[in-house]
Structure formats: C-alpha cells, structure tokens
Design a protein around this motif. Sequence first.
Motif, PDB file in Angstrom:
ATOM      1  N   ALA A   1      56.501  51.426  48.338  1.00 15.20           N
ATOM      2  CA  ALA A   1      56.554  49.964  48.443  1.00 15.20           C
ATOM      3  C   ALA A   1      56.378  49.313  47.076  1.00 15.20           C
ATOM      4  O   ALA A   1      55.614  49.788  46.233  1.00 15.20           O
ATOM      5  CB  ALA A   1      55.461  49.468  49.390  1.00 15.20           C
ATOM      6  N   ALA A   2      57.099  48.203  46.857  1.00 17.46           N
ATOM      7  CA  ALA A   2      57.017  47.498  45.580  1.00 17.46           C
ATOM      8  C   ALA A   2      55.767  46.623  45.525  1.00 17.46           C
ATOM      9  O   ALA A   2      55.176  46.436  44.473  1.00 17.46           O
ATOM     10  CB  ALA A   2      58.261  46.640  45.391  1.00 17.46           C
ATOM     11  N   ARG A   3      55.404  46.086  46.690  1.00 21.54           N
ATOM     12  CA  ARG A   3      54.305  45.126  46.723  1.00 21.54           C
ATOM     13  C   ARG A   3      53.571  45.335  48.045  1.00 21.54           C
ATOM     14  O   ARG A   3      54.222  45.481  49.089  1.00 21.54           O
ATOM     15  CB  ARG A   3      54.892  43.719  46.673  1.00 21.54           C
ATOM     16  CG  ARG A   3      53.877  42.646  46.504  1.00 21.54           C
ATOM     17  CD  ARG A   3      54.559  41.326  46.192  1.00 21.54           C
ATOM     18  NE  ARG A   3      53.583  40.352  45.760  1.00 21.54           N
ATOM     19  CZ  ARG A   3      53.888  39.128  45.379  1.00 21.54           C
ATOM     20  NH1 ARG A   3      55.142  38.734  45.352  1.00 21.54           N
ATOM     21  NH2 ARG A   3      52.943  38.282  45.010  1.00 21.54           N
ATOM     22  N   ILE A   4      52.260  45.360  47.984  1.00 19.62           N
ATOM     23  CA  ILE A   4      51.468  45.610  49.193  1.00 19.62           C
ATOM     24  C   ILE A   4      50.393  44.540  49.309  1.00 19.62           C
ATOM     25  O   ILE A   4      49.498  44.452  48.468  1.00 19.62           O
ATOM     26  CB  ILE A   4      50.825  47.019  49.160  1.00 19.62           C
ATOM     27  CG1 ILE A   4      51.898  48.101  48.975  1.00 19.62           C
ATOM     28  CG2 ILE A   4      50.012  47.253  50.431  1.00 19.62           C
ATOM     29  CD1 ILE A   4      51.332  49.488  48.667  1.00 19.62           C
ATOM     30  N   ILE A   5      50.497  43.740  50.358  1.00 16.45           N
ATOM     31  CA  ILE A   5      49.559  42.642  50.600  1.00 16.45           C
ATOM     32  C   ILE A   5      48.554  43.094  51.649  1.00 16.45           C
ATOM     33  O   ILE A   5      48.921  43.323  52.800  1.00 16.45           O
ATOM     34  CB  ILE A   5      50.305  41.393  51.110  1.00 16.45           C
ATOM     35  CG1 ILE A   5      51.405  40.971  50.118  1.00 16.45           C
ATOM     36  CG2 ILE A   5      49.328  40.253  51.393  1.00 16.45           C
ATOM     37  CD1 ILE A   5      52.409  39.974  50.711  1.00 16.45           C
ATOM     38  N   ALA A   6      47.306  43.249  51.234  1.00 19.42           N
ATOM     39  CA  ALA A   6      46.256  43.644  52.188  1.00 19.42           C
ATOM     40  C   ALA A   6      45.549  42.383  52.680  1.00 19.42           C
ATOM     41  O   ALA A   6      45.153  41.543  51.878  1.00 19.42           O
ATOM     42  CB  ALA A   6      45.264  44.587  51.513  1.00 19.42           C
ATOM     43  N   MET A   7      45.441  42.246  53.991  1.00 20.43           N
ATOM     44  CA  MET A   7      44.772  41.082  54.571  1.00 20.43           C
ATOM     45  C   MET A   7      43.350  41.483  54.939  1.00 20.43           C
ATOM     46  O   MET A   7      43.133  42.268  55.863  1.00 20.43           O
ATOM     47  CB  MET A   7      45.578  40.582  55.775  1.00 20.43           C
ATOM     48  CG  MET A   7      47.044  40.320  55.368  1.00 20.43           C
ATOM     49  SD  MET A   7      48.092  39.565  56.650  1.00 20.43           S
ATOM     50  CE  MET A   7      47.721  37.821  56.373  1.00 20.43           C
ATOM     51  N   SER A   8      42.372  40.975  54.175  1.00 22.96           N
ATOM     52  CA  SER A   8      40.990  41.395  54.372  1.00 22.96           C
ATOM     53  C   SER A   8      40.032  40.340  53.845  1.00 22.96           C
ATOM     54  O   SER A   8      40.293  39.702  52.830  1.00 22.96           O
ATOM     55  CB  SER A   8      40.732  42.709  53.624  1.00 22.96           C
ATOM     56  OG  SER A   8      39.346  43.015  53.634  1.00 22.96           O
ATOM     57  N   ARG A   9      38.923  40.163  54.567  1.00 24.86           N
ATOM     58  CA  ARG A   9      37.903  39.219  54.108  1.00 24.86           C
ATOM     59  C   ARG A   9      36.662  39.940  53.584  1.00 24.86           C
ATOM     60  O   ARG A   9      35.685  39.287  53.240  1.00 24.86           O
ATOM     61  CB  ARG A   9      37.508  38.295  55.267  1.00 24.86           C
ATOM     62  CG  ARG A   9      38.691  37.486  55.779  1.00 24.86           C
ATOM     63  CD  ARG A   9      38.242  36.347  56.637  1.00 24.86           C
ATOM     64  NE  ARG A   9      37.702  36.816  57.917  1.00 24.86           N
ATOM     65  CZ  ARG A   9      37.476  36.018  58.959  1.00 24.86           C
ATOM     66  NH1 ARG A   9      37.739  34.734  58.868  1.00 24.86           N
ATOM     67  NH2 ARG A   9      37.005  36.506  60.083  1.00 24.86           N
ATOM     68  N   HIS A  10      36.672  41.291  53.607  1.00 26.06           N
ATOM     69  CA  HIS A  10      35.476  42.045  53.243  1.00 26.06           C
ATOM     70  C   HIS A  10      35.637  42.648  51.856  1.00 26.06           C
ATOM     71  O   HIS A  10      36.560  43.435  51.639  1.00 26.06           O
ATOM     72  CB  HIS A  10      35.222  43.162  54.254  1.00 26.06           C
ATOM     73  CG  HIS A  10      35.002  42.642  55.638  1.00 26.06           C
ATOM     74  ND1 HIS A  10      36.051  42.272  56.456  1.00 26.06           N
ATOM     75  CD2 HIS A  10      33.867  42.406  56.332  1.00 26.06           C
ATOM     76  CE1 HIS A  10      35.552  41.829  57.612  1.00 26.06           C
ATOM     77  NE2 HIS A  10      34.244  41.893  57.564  1.00 26.06           N
ATOM     78  N   GLU A  11      34.697  42.331  50.980  1.00 24.87           N
ATOM     79  CA  GLU A  11      34.832  42.750  49.588  1.00 24.87           C
ATOM     80  C   GLU A  11      34.971  44.248  49.401  1.00 24.87           C
ATOM     81  O   GLU A  11      35.811  44.712  48.633  1.00 24.87           O
ATOM     82  CB  GLU A  11      33.642  42.242  48.768  1.00 24.87           C
ATOM     83  CG  GLU A  11      34.034  41.013  47.951  1.00 24.87           C
ATOM     84  CD  GLU A  11      32.884  40.516  47.096  1.00 24.87           C
ATOM     85  OE1 GLU A  11      32.247  41.335  46.400  1.00 24.87           O
ATOM     86  OE2 GLU A  11      32.617  39.297  47.162  1.00 24.87           O
ATOM     87  N   SER A  12      34.142  45.026  50.123  1.00 26.68           N
ATOM     88  CA  SER A  12      34.180  46.479  49.900  1.00 26.68           C
ATOM     89  C   SER A  12      35.517  47.041  50.400  1.00 26.68           C
ATOM     90  O   SER A  12      36.075  47.965  49.813  1.00 26.68           O
ATOM     91  CB  SER A  12      33.010  47.162  50.615  1.00 26.68           C
ATOM     92  OG  SER A  12      33.120  46.934  52.011  1.00 26.68           O
ATOM     93  N   ARG A  13      36.050  46.445  51.436  1.00 31.72           N
ATOM     94  CA  ARG A  13      37.328  46.916  51.965  1.00 31.72           C
ATOM     95  C   ARG A  13      38.476  46.478  51.053  1.00 31.72           C
ATOM     96  O   ARG A  13      39.439  47.208  50.845  1.00 31.72           O
ATOM     97  CB  ARG A  13      37.514  46.409  53.402  1.00 31.72           C
ATOM     98  CG  ARG A  13      36.474  47.035  54.336  1.00 31.72           C
ATOM     99  CD  ARG A  13      36.399  46.371  55.692  1.00 31.72           C
ATOM    100  NE  ARG A  13      35.256  46.902  56.436  1.00 31.72           N
ATOM    101  CZ  ARG A  13      35.314  47.351  57.694  1.00 31.72           C
ATOM    102  NH1 ARG A  13      36.443  47.312  58.357  1.00 31.72           N
ATOM    103  NH2 ARG A  13      34.231  47.828  58.278  1.00 31.72           N
ATOM    104  N   GLN A  14      38.356  45.266  50.525  1.00 30.12           N
ATOM    105  CA  GLN A  14      39.348  44.812  49.543  1.00 30.12           C
ATOM    106  C   GLN A  14      39.398  45.776  48.360  1.00 30.12           C
ATOM    107  O   GLN A  14      40.481  46.136  47.879  1.00 30.12           O
ATOM    108  CB  GLN A  14      38.985  43.421  49.020  1.00 30.12           C
ATOM    109  CG  GLN A  14      39.093  42.302  50.050  1.00 30.12           C
ATOM    110  CD  GLN A  14      38.544  40.985  49.520  1.00 30.12           C
ATOM    111  OE1 GLN A  14      38.119  40.889  48.376  1.00 30.12           O
ATOM    112  NE2 GLN A  14      38.539  39.964  50.380  1.00 30.12           N
ATOM    113  N   ALA A  15      38.212  46.209  47.916  1.00 30.33           N
ATOM    114  CA  ALA A  15      38.144  47.108  46.754  1.00 30.33           C
ATOM    115  C   ALA A  15      38.868  48.417  47.039  1.00 30.33           C
ATOM    116  O   ALA A  15      39.628  48.928  46.204  1.00 30.33           O
ATOM    117  CB  ALA A  15      36.683  47.360  46.376  1.00 30.33           C
ATOM    118  N   LEU A  16      38.634  48.952  48.229  1.00 31.10           N
ATOM    119  CA  LEU A  16      39.290  50.224  48.568  1.00 31.10           C
ATOM    120  C   LEU A  16      40.805  50.019  48.748  1.00 31.10           C
ATOM    121  O   LEU A  16      41.617  50.848  48.330  1.00 31.10           O
ATOM    122  CB  LEU A  16      38.661  50.826  49.831  1.00 31.10           C
ATOM    123  CG  LEU A  16      39.046  52.262  50.176  1.00 31.10           C
ATOM    124  CD1 LEU A  16      38.932  53.203  48.967  1.00 31.10           C
ATOM    125  CD2 LEU A  16      38.184  52.797  51.327  1.00 31.10           C
TER     126      LEU A  16
END
Lengths: 340, 340
Positions: free
Chosen positions: A189-204
């Motif tokens: 994938a060229a671009r991956i948008i992760a939808m998350s409100r949790h910082e630790s999960r955003q980091a991973l």
Amino acid sequence: MRGVVLHAPGDVRVEERDDPVIVAPTDAVIRLSATCVCGSDLWPYRGVEEVDGPSPMGHEYVGVVAEVGGEVRDVRPGQFVVGSFFASDNTCELCRAGYQSSCVHRVPIGGIGAQAEYLRVPLADGTLVATPGTPPDDLVPSLLAASDVLGTGWFAAVAAEVGPGKTVAVVGDGAVGLLGVLAARQLGAARIIAMSRHESRQALALEYGATDIVTERGDEGVARVKDLTDGLGAHSVIEAVGTQESMMQAIRSTRPGGHVGYVGVTHDVALPGMDLFFSHVHLHGGPAPVRRFLPELVDLICDRRIDPGKVFDLTLPLDRAPEGYEAMDERRAIKTLLTV
Amino acid sequence: MRGVVLHAPGDVRVEERDDPVIVAPTDAVIRLSATCVCGSDLWPYRGVEEVDGPSPMGHEYVGVVAEVGGEVRDVRPGQFVVGSFFASDNTCELCRAGYQSSCVHRVPIGGIGAQAEYLRVPLADGTLVATPGTPPDDLVPSLLAASDVLGTGWFAAVAAEVGPGKTVAVVGDGAVGLLGVLAARQLGAARIIAMSRHESRQALALEYGATDIVTERGDEGVARVKDLTDGLGAHSVIEAVGTQESMMQAIRSTRPGGHVGYVGVTHDVALPGMDLFFSHVHLHGGPAPVRRFLPELVDLICDRRIDPGKVFDLTLPLDRAPEGYEAMDERRAIKTLLTV
C-alpha cells in the motif's frame, strides 16, 4: 491438564480438564507452547454471546506435536506447529478455493478449547503448518499471532484488495486492525490511514507502517479520510471491529468501486440496502481462512521480516488467564499471551 | 415536444413539454428514435418512491444528435448515439476506474426525462457512444436495451465475477435478470441457472443461454441451487430484484468465497450482519456503470452477435406510454419499448 473454562459472563476459571486423546485417526494432540485471549473471547465473557454452561475457551495455539492418529501423514511428533481457529481438511473444493474456514469438514477449535496445556487438533494434516525446525523462543509470540490475529488482518487486507499504489484505511485499533496495517504495508500500500484514539496503539500502527492517524470516528472520521483522499475515499478499507457504527464508517470511507474487507464479527449489524447500493463498494469478509496464508506468514516470521508478536502487550502464565481477560475487557491490554 | 410526466402514483400522462435546448457548452440535444419504461420507473408509479410534483420520466434512450454545445468535441450532429442513465464526464478518477455511474460530475438522466421526443444530454462527450453509421431499424431495440437493462445485467455478471467454468445463478426474471443470463453466456459461464416461475420468461432465459430453470423461491430455491452444485452453491449469483427476500436468496445461493452481483435497487433491505459474515460471499453492485461496457455492447449488437432487444415484448408509440406502464405494473409485459 489445566485449562481455561468460562462458566458465566465475567466468570472465567483455570481448572483441571481431561487430557485430550486421539479420537479420529486424522487427529493430532499438541503440547501447547503458548496460547492467548482473543477479542472474540470477550463476546461471551461480556455476555453479548450466550454462555450455555461451562465452556472451554481459546482457539489460538502454537506448540509441539505430541501424538498423531493413524491416518496422519504430513505432521509428525516433535514438530513445532501453528494452526488456526477452524480445523480444515485443506482438500475439499472450498479449501482449494482458499476458504478453509468454510471447509465442508471444518471443526471450530473454540469448541475444543486451546487455552490449555494440550489440544486435540482434528484434521491435523490439513490444519497444521510446521515451522522449519524448532523456532527460538522470541519468535513464539509472532507465530502465535499468525494463528489468528495476523492471519485475520492479512485476510482483511487481501479481501480489501490492498495493493501497490493504493490508499488503505483501517477501522479498528485492536490486534487485528494493527496487523491489518502490517499486512497492508507488506502488500505494498502507498498510504495507510489508521483510525485510532489510543496513543499506544497509534504508536504501534505507525511502527507497522501507518502513514496517517485519524482520531475521529463516525461522520467526522469519514470526513477526515475523504479529506486525505481528494474527497473520494480510500481504495481499500479494513474493518476490524464489527459494530454497526464501524461497518458504516468503513463503507462510507471507501470510494465508489473500492473494497471493504471486514473481519470484525458483525453482531447486531444490519446493513441498509440503499446506502450499500449507492456506496458502490465491494464488500468481502467473514471468518478469515487463515490456513490459506499460514505457510507464507510462517516464512515471513521465521525470516524475521515481520514482527506481529508486538501486539501482545501483556504476558501471563496460563493459570492467571482471568487477569488477561480482565485487562483486555477494560482495554488496558491490546492482547494477552498465555505461556503454558 | 411530447413527453411522459408522472403526476402521482398511477397517474402518468403524455403531455406537451418545453423543447430542450443546449444549457451548458458540454451538452448535446438528441432526437430520440426510441425510449422505454424501466422496472425502476415502477417504484414511483407504484408509490414506493415518493412523487414530489409532476416529474418527467425515463432514462433510457437512443437517437440522432440534433445539436451540440460549443465544447463538445467527439459527438457530432447526425450521429446515432446510445447513452446511459447517468451522464458522466468519463475523465474523472472514478470514471477512469470504471465507475461512471459514480462520476464526480454525474447527472441523472431520469431527472431530465428521456421518455420524450427530444432529450438534453449533459457531458455529451463522456456520456454518448456513437454507432458505426446509422443502424438498421431492427437493431434499434437492442441498442436501446444497451442503454440500461443490458448494461445493468452485464455489470451484474461482471460484479459476480462470472467467467469460464463457473456456475451462475440468476435471481430475477425481469429484463435485467434475463440479460444477466445473456451476459453470463457471453462471459463464458459453464452453467447458468435461471430462477423463474413464468413460462415466457423461462423460454427467453433458455434462448439466452440458461442451462437450468429453478421455479422455487426463498429457502426452496436456495435448496434447489445447492442440489445443482454439489451442496456448495453457485460460484456467481446475479441479483436483479432488490427485495429483502431476493437479496437473501442470492447470498444464500452463493458458495463461500463466491460472488454476488446485485443490481436490483435495494429498497427496504437490511442485510443481517451475522448471515453475511458467515456466508463468506463477495458482494458488489449498485447503479451499473453502463458507460464502461457501452462500446463493447454496441459492437456486439451491430455485429449481430447478441440480441438483447428481445426483452421488449410490448411496443407502443410514445403517446400510449401509460398503457406501457400498466402492462409492466401488472407483469403482462417484461418491458415496453416506446417508439418516437
């Protein structure tokens, strides 16, 4: 042997269970190295799915083959193996088409209970994939992830037709969603948008290859994905939650002609026909045929090219399984690994 | 000019309307050769869709270009042309991906009204496809069919991933379902199961290439399709009705990993999440991007390789349009062609 049994919503215990034995000549019995708690185990734990008497729990497993039935040809005692949550013959027409989780002879491992010291695996030749030699301990969490959450995230990405040049959005930041990010990255994938409100999960998610984080949900989340995609929506959207809101968020974040790969178990979901019709999306998902992907995933892990085991942010011995359920229920842990 | 106007459910009239003129420089005005009544015109005629004041009707059309705007480059006065029910620029990213019916500049022709002597077609260069020379009269019905019902049946077959060696089931024996049978045949399906209880429609389905007829509906219909497919279901299912029952019949007639192409407008449909999840099907459909297929369909028709015009089993002059609506509403006619 010791094993996890759910007695009622919230009441999960580790207790003595019968040692499994070979029942059919196509069975194997494995000595588990590790098992874990799944997001879907929380459905009965929370009482969303009915609990009908004491139920052995767990459907994710890696371990060493202890014994095989008389008709098992490919799997041998002593091998380290990974299997998935449906046993499958891997020879029927549906298996050959890549839908092993709809195998005409499928057996749900959840009904047998993999959160235990030993596990009987039906249709061993069709179900189990051996690693090349015994893996070092540090690879065990990643191989265990392949058993379900990695295979499920990977299927979602394949179902969403992720590929080079595409923009992918991922709804859900649990283990499956995070590994959907990893899969999307591996699939180019060229671009991956992760939808998350949790910082630790955003980091991973960022570590696994996400290029953008969207913290908004519902209408606002959809609007943010459209902002990032010239107003059109993502080419591919991975849905890894299974609620009405998340399914609609996934469908509406997808451009016309795009693909939604959904793997969250869709309890209490009803998709409105007209919204779906005019969305023009492709919709595919269901219980992931993890077996289709296992040989490739085992190779990627053993070659240390991917590290899906990082989704386990809590490790406990089997006897402390109830704490693992609690931590996941309260979203203090993404996923709990149980050592055996 | 004369044109069809719906005033209220059941109250459709042919009356004097303003002659259309070029509004935007990308418009064309065409003198219609033929138009017709669509199954979807029956939704407001029956009061299922609200009628909000007098509405010009019709979105299917073939005719001769009378006039073009100053920015029209490819379409010239005197050409015989076929268009579809959404005008589209055929240059935006969604059009280029083959989803012209979701074009970012799309204009619904139904809102302009093609059941008339003349029609203004927006985005003429992107929308209209010229035939090679002026076609003989006997090809006009087939070219008119390409404008919607053939293109829609074709899209359904493509969305259902019909191809060589596959078994296809078709839910719905209206014009779109019947032309879905024709498309499946052209796309190389090995076996085509038409679901129909009407003898005349069964006959046309067989003529178009159906190999099996199933007269049962609902659970019994699903069971019959399974009987014909080793208990697995069809590889590809075309849904051309749009009701809750027909959608579920289509999904349940499809094998795990198979594909449903749905083009019936899904009024009052809600797809239950768990049924969809465990069905393991691919679902794709919506308003057919007929423009994607028009050049190929026009060629097939002009080469006399297909004869989709046979779905018109009632031909009336435009002034008798109300009789055409009535005949379709009462299922006495599959589809009414209106000569202009």
